[in-house]
Write a protein that holds these residues in place. Structure first.
Motif, PDB file in Angstrom:
ATOM      1  N   GLU A 184       0.701  23.787  14.970  1.00 50.86           N
ATOM      2  CA  GLU A 184       0.321  22.528  15.529  1.00 50.86           C
ATOM      3  C   GLU A 184       0.575  22.593  17.159  1.00 50.86           C
ATOM      4  O   GLU A 184      -0.318  22.343  17.916  1.00 50.86           O
ATOM      5  N   VAL A 185       2.020  23.323  17.457  1.00 48.88           N
ATOM      6  CA  VAL A 185       2.410  23.184  18.767  1.00 48.88           C
ATOM      7  C   VAL A 185       1.358  24.284  19.445  1.00 48.88           C
ATOM      8  O   VAL A 185       0.981  24.115  20.676  1.00 48.88           O
ATOM      9  N   SER A 237       3.607  25.072   9.847  1.00 48.50           N
ATOM     10  CA  SER A 237       2.543  24.196  10.539  1.00 48.50           C
ATOM     11  C   SER A 237       2.893  23.449  11.316  1.00 48.50           C
ATOM     12  O   SER A 237       1.820  23.193  12.319  1.00 48.50           O
ATOM     13  N   ALA A 238       4.166  23.357  11.586  1.00 52.03           N
ATOM     14  CA  ALA A 238       4.527  22.577  12.897  1.00 52.03           C
ATOM     15  C   ALA A 238       4.364  23.549  14.063  1.00 52.03           C
ATOM     16  O   ALA A 238       3.798  23.017  15.097  1.00 52.03           O
ATOM     17  N   ILE A 239       4.677  24.659  13.968  1.00 53.45           N
ATOM     18  CA  ILE A 239       4.620  25.788  14.843  1.00 53.45           C
ATOM     19  C   ILE A 239       2.903  25.865  15.269  1.00 53.45           C
ATOM     20  O   ILE A 239       2.589  25.965  16.490  1.00 53.45           O
ATOM     21  N   LEU A 273       8.804  17.464  12.717  1.00 53.43           N
ATOM     22  CA  LEU A 273       9.144  19.035  13.278  1.00 53.43           C
ATOM     23  C   LEU A 273       7.855  19.225  14.307  1.00 53.43           C
ATOM     24  O   LEU A 273       8.722  19.549  15.479  1.00 53.43           O
ATOM     25  N   SER A 274       6.893  18.883  14.363  1.00 54.12           N
ATOM     26  CA  SER A 274       5.964  19.057  15.478  1.00 54.12           C
ATOM     27  C   SER A 274       6.183  18.025  16.509  1.00 54.12           C
ATOM     28  O   SER A 274       5.643  18.229  17.490  1.00 54.12           O
ATOM     29  N   ALA A 328      11.864  23.082  18.693  1.00 55.70           N
ATOM     30  CA  ALA A 328      12.072  22.048  17.789  1.00 55.70           C
ATOM     31  C   ALA A 328      11.372  22.152  16.908  1.00 55.70           C
ATOM     32  O   ALA A 328      11.911  21.756  15.758  1.00 55.70           O
ATOM     33  N   ALA A 329      10.193  22.796  16.654  1.00 60.05           N
ATOM     34  CA  ALA A 329       9.456  22.834  15.409  1.00 60.05           C
ATOM     35  C   ALA A 329      10.144  23.832  14.483  1.00 60.05           C
ATOM     36  O   ALA A 329       9.357  24.227  13.298  1.00 60.05           O
ATOM     37  N   ALA A 377       6.580  24.172   6.208  1.00 62.47           N
ATOM     38  CA  ALA A 377       6.473  22.997   7.369  1.00 62.47           C
ATOM     39  C   ALA A 377       6.814  23.487   8.755  1.00 62.47           C
ATOM     40  O   ALA A 377       5.968  23.222   9.634  1.00 62.47           O
ATOM     41  N   GLU A 378       7.593  24.437   8.839  1.00 63.44           N
ATOM     42  CA  GLU A 378       8.076  24.937  10.173  1.00 63.44           C
ATOM     43  C   GLU A 378       6.603  25.608  10.685  1.00 63.44           C
ATOM     44  O   GLU A 378       6.397  25.783  11.811  1.00 63.44           O
ATOM     45  N   ARG A 384       7.970  17.036   6.219  1.00 60.38           N
ATOM     46  CA  ARG A 384       8.899  17.571   7.045  1.00 60.38           C
ATOM     47  C   ARG A 384       8.069  17.957   8.521  1.00 60.38           C
ATOM     48  O   ARG A 384       8.834  17.862   9.551  1.00 60.38           O
ATOM     49  N   PHE A 385       7.011  18.590   8.284  1.00 59.01           N
ATOM     50  CA  PHE A 385       6.371  19.176   9.509  1.00 59.01           C
ATOM     51  C   PHE A 385       5.754  18.098  10.356  1.00 59.01           C
ATOM     52  O   PHE A 385       5.568  18.217  11.575  1.00 59.01           O
TER      53      PHE A 385
END
Lengths: 546, 321
Positions: A487-488, A483-485, B82-83, A517-518, A480-481, B78-79
């Protein structure tokens, strides 16, 4: 009367429901019915026992099969590939009782198409793979490819013996081999910027060795040729110079963990590759952001670069752009092409490693060949690969096309164009980048000869082997992290890369906060741990032989 | 439909649903038969794929397939937070749709009323046709129009500004103006179609009302204010409810073709649809894309329920259910 009708209707409904139900269950069962692992592990295991009993294992090729070979690239406009296949297939028929069919994965959105193809469950025999640009490891983890351990020794014995054990190690995930590496083919694919040497001389400047000089050149081009509509560095949305900026200004080594547009984690140096650093959190990134804003304001690229997705190299060829960004193997051919198109253009390359010699070998899985989990003829596919790599006649067919039409071998022993060669009609390319070997490679009369001098220089400074060759990240704890990173970085990256920000320092700060935050810290910690474990696994570093 | 159910309510007291259905069926079996294609369609394309939502709760791999991949609970969701994009895309989706529906309908009604007041047949037909045209243009081309209009070097806008001696503007790196660009484009594209629906509704109104009003000395404005607009209310409510279905589908074409992958504009132009697309195409993660899609479905469901509830409070007759 109406009762019989009702009955008929009910029956029809039942029939339809039954059909739907059947479709539903069939769809569900399919993945379970054809698991990749079971046949591959059981069947050859049985055969291996056989092999232990008899010295010469009987290979059954009685059934004629057609093998698909998926390559990256646009299908050629001419029919040279078909002509080549007309010559190749009879040989294959005779040797392994098989034909080969070539399937193209076109360039537009190639990564999406490639991943989608693997996800679709379509039958794939041979397919090009790469750990650097085609998501090889994530696809292995998703179960796209077949484990080859049991097949290679039996069906590709020469290749099995030829590739050293430590190279096979770099093709393994959880102890199983998933591809054939292009391990003995010399090429450098280190990136840099190509620029017009004639204009450089005209401005009285020295060859570019760093980003500051690059910027001066760009600004000079804008000043002198800008009024004629020349763009100093015609870029498109997908380009990013950040990686180049890191390599040019530090000793950091790319860990090749995909975090979207910007790779946020790097190894500290070749000597200490297991120590992680995060250049986006260093002053370096602020400097970079400021420089890119300065370049943007100076008009180095088009103002609406963020919405531009055109072919920038076409503009370089047309003399409308003064530079382009790619690797030195591209330069090897582009240079000759440019000399023909714009005589005297004297195309030069500023490679990132020119600044301070930060050049680390590519992983040998940069180019590789894998076999799809859906393949019905994995044995024959492995045999085909063996032929590509061990049979010189076949090697020339698949790599160079038909002798006398697409190429000739001149008196120097180099590949050359035949008389009356017309590249649109006779040119051959199949983008076979997954099994070239130096032992069969011929020097090419149409490549830019001095590239070999440059590469000889690289040979002196290059640090090898690639430190993370056997490192496969376990993404599960930080999926998840990551993916979030991604995205950022995908979101903030383009703005910073092209200076489309009002205040670089503030934008960088926002970017960092978003990364935090991600879950950036968690990712760094987790990957750091996995690298530490990997360090234990490989033992001494750097290898003594180097 | 509503009338039919209300008459059947008293019957329910002494018969079960099954026997009621049987009776209904034997009486109207032809109607049921005609429903079969629609039922089949929704069964095939909406209900049968529904278990696929499960994809959002597993760590998907190709070898095991959707239902055999390991179950990981809410990990994939979760993502989303998170994003930090969840709030942004939800807000954008909501606000854009409110703008589209309110502004769009206002403009459409205005145009329809004005059309009605026009006396020249020829002028009315021509302008109707011209306004209708954009409806048939694909969004890919619309994206190109907008680019040609706004691009920095060769865009129409900047050419005009330059010729007036003004500074050209960098529209493609200025998120603030895109709210207006997108809403305007949407209105430009849909006004023709929508206004024809309203115009048809106006045509259907009883002319005697207008004659009576005219005799009573009502001005043109009063006729519009006190006759036309109140009579259009049912049409408006129905179109509003239709538009709600559209929120679920989003306006992916519009946003994607205008903005593309220009991340500089995302703060004002990223909606749930484009986000789903990106998490699928860019990161190629089936499970997290499914998670976003699931979120979108829940969000759309709540939205439709809420609006339907509001409509029921105000105009019980027009509520969907």
């Amino acid at each position: 009367m109406s009762k019989t009708r009702l009955l008929a209707l009910v029956l029809i409904m039942i029939l339809i429901c039954g059909l739907l139900g059947a479709c539903g269950t069939a769809g569900e069962k399919e993945p379970a019915d054809t698991p990749a692992e079971t046949p591959s592990t059981e069947e050859p295991a049985g055969e291996e026992k056989q092999a232990a009993e008899e010295p010469e294992p009987d290979i059954d090729i009685s059934e004629f099969v057609e093998i698909s070979n998926y390559v990256l690239g646009d299908p050629p406009a001419n029919d040279m590939v078909d002509k080549m296949l007309e010559q190749l297939n009879p040989i294959l028929k005779e040797k392994i009782n098989a034909h080969m069919r070539v399937e193209w994965i076109e360039w537009a959105d190639y990564l999406t198409k490639y991943n989608l193809l693997l996800a679709s469950g379509q039958e794939i025999d041979m397919i090009h793979a790469s750990s650097t640009w085609l998501d090889f490891w994530p696809n292995v983890q998703k179960g796209s490819f077949l484990a080859l351990d049991d097949l290679i020794p039996k069906y590709a014995p020469k290749t099995w013996a030829e590739i050293p054990q430590e190279d096979w190690e770099q093709c393994k995930y959880q102890g199983k081999i998933y591809c054939f590496p292009e391990n003995s083919y010399t090429q450098y694919v280190n990136h840099g910027i190509f620029y017009r040497g004639d204009w450089l001389k005209e401005f009285g400047m020295e060859p570019v060795k760093n980003f500051e000089e690059m910027g001066e050149y760009f600004k000079k081009v804008k000043e002198v040729y800008g009024p004629q509509g020349v763009i100093p560095f015609d870029a498109h949305n997908g380009m990013s110079l950040w990686e180049g900026y890191i390599i040019s200004n530090t000793d950091y080594v790319d860990v090749r963990v995909n975090t979207g547009r910007h790779k946020v984690l790097w190894g500290k140096s070749f000597e200490e590759p297991f120590e992680l650093v995060a250049p986006v959190f260093e002053d370096l990134f602020v400097e970079y952001a400021k420089m890119m804003k300065d370049w943007d304001e100076a008009g180095v690229w088009r103002k609406d670069v963020l919405n531009f997705e055109g072919d920038t190299r076409a503009n370089l060829r047309a003399g409308q752009s003064a530079s382009d960004q790619h690797h030195s193997n591209t330069y090897r051919y582009l240079r000759v092409e440019m000399d023909e198109l714009i005589p005297g253009s004297d195309l030069q390359m500023f490679a990132w490693c020119d600044t301070r010699g930060n050049l680390v070998a590519e992983p040998i899985t940069h180019g590789a060949t894998a076999i799809g989990r859906t393949s019905k003829h994995p044995e024959r596919t492995v045999m085909l690969y063996e032929l590509f790599r061990q049979d010189e006649e076949i090697y020339r067919l698949i790599n160079y096309g038909i002798e006398g039409v697409s190429y000739v071998i001149n008196e120097e022993g180099k590949l050359d164009r035949p008389e009356g060669f017309d590249s649109a009609r006779d040119g051959f390319s199949i983008n076979w980048w997954g099994g070239r070997v130096d032992k069969f490679e011929l020097r090419q009369a149409w490549e830019w000869e001095p590239i070999w001098d440059i590469w000889a220089e690289y040979d002196k400074i290059v640090k090898k082997p690639f430190p993370y060759g056997r490192f496969v990240l376990d993404r599960t704890p930080i999926e998840a992290e990551l993916s979030a990173i991604s995205e950022v970085t995908n979101q903030y990256g383009p703005m910073i890369d092209f200076g489309k920000v009002d205040d670089p320092e503030k934008e960088v700060e926002d970017y960092r906060n978003k990364l935090k935050a991600a879950g950036f810290d968690k990712v760094m910690h987790e990957i750091g741990n996995q690298l530490a474990a990997y360090k234990e696994q490989i033992g001494e570093w750097p290898p003594a032989s180097n | 439909m509503r009338a039919a159910t209300s008459t059947s309510v008293p019957v329910r007291k002494n018969t079960s649903y099954v026997s009621l259905f049987r009776k209904d069926f034997s009486k109207n079996w032809m109607l049921f038969l005609m429903c079969v294609p629609a039922i089949l369609f929704f069964l095939l394309f909406s209900y049968i794929p529904m278990p696929g939502v499960y994809l959002a709760f597993v760590r998907y791999n190709y070898a095991d397939g959707i239902f055999k991949s390991p179950f990981i609970g809410l990990e994939n969701f979760r993502f989303l937070w998170l994003s930090g994009d969840l709030w942004r895309i939800t807000r954008n989706t909501l606000l854009y749709n409110i703008a589209f529906i309110l502004l769009g309908n206002t403009v459409q009604i205005t145009v329809a009323v004005l059309m009605n007041e026009l006396r020249s047949q020829w002028f009315r037909k021509t302008s109707q046709t011209l306004m209708f045209l954009p409806f048939f243009i694909s969004y890919v081309l619309v994206g190109l129009f907008v680019y040609n209009f706004l691009s920095f070097e060769y865009g129409t806008l900047n050419s005009i500004l330059r010729s007036l001696g003004r500074e050209p503007v960098e529209t493609y790196s200025n998120p603030a103006i895109w709210k207006y660009v997108i809403v305007l484009t949407h209105i430009w594209k849909n006004t023709g179609y929508g206004s024809i629906v309203y115009f048809a509704a106006i045509m259907g109104l009883d002319p005697e009302m207008y004659e009576a009003a005219e005799i009573d000395g009502a001005s043109a404005w009063q006729r519009i204010r006190y006759i036309t607009l109140p009579c259009l209310r049912p049409t408006f409510v129905i179109l509003l409810l239709f538009a709600l279905g559209g929120i679920l589908k989003g306006n992916f074409d519009l946003f994607y073709n205008l903005v593309g992958s220009n991340t500089r504009l995302y703060p004002t132009t990223d909606i749930i649809e484009t986000f789903v697309f990106r998490s699928m195409i860019v990161s190629f993660n089936f499970s997290s894309a499914a998670a976003v899609g699931f979120y979108q479905s829940i969000f759309g469901f709540l939205l439709v329920m809420t609006v339907n509830w509001i409509v029921r409070k105000i105009e019980p007759d027009y509520a969907l259910f």
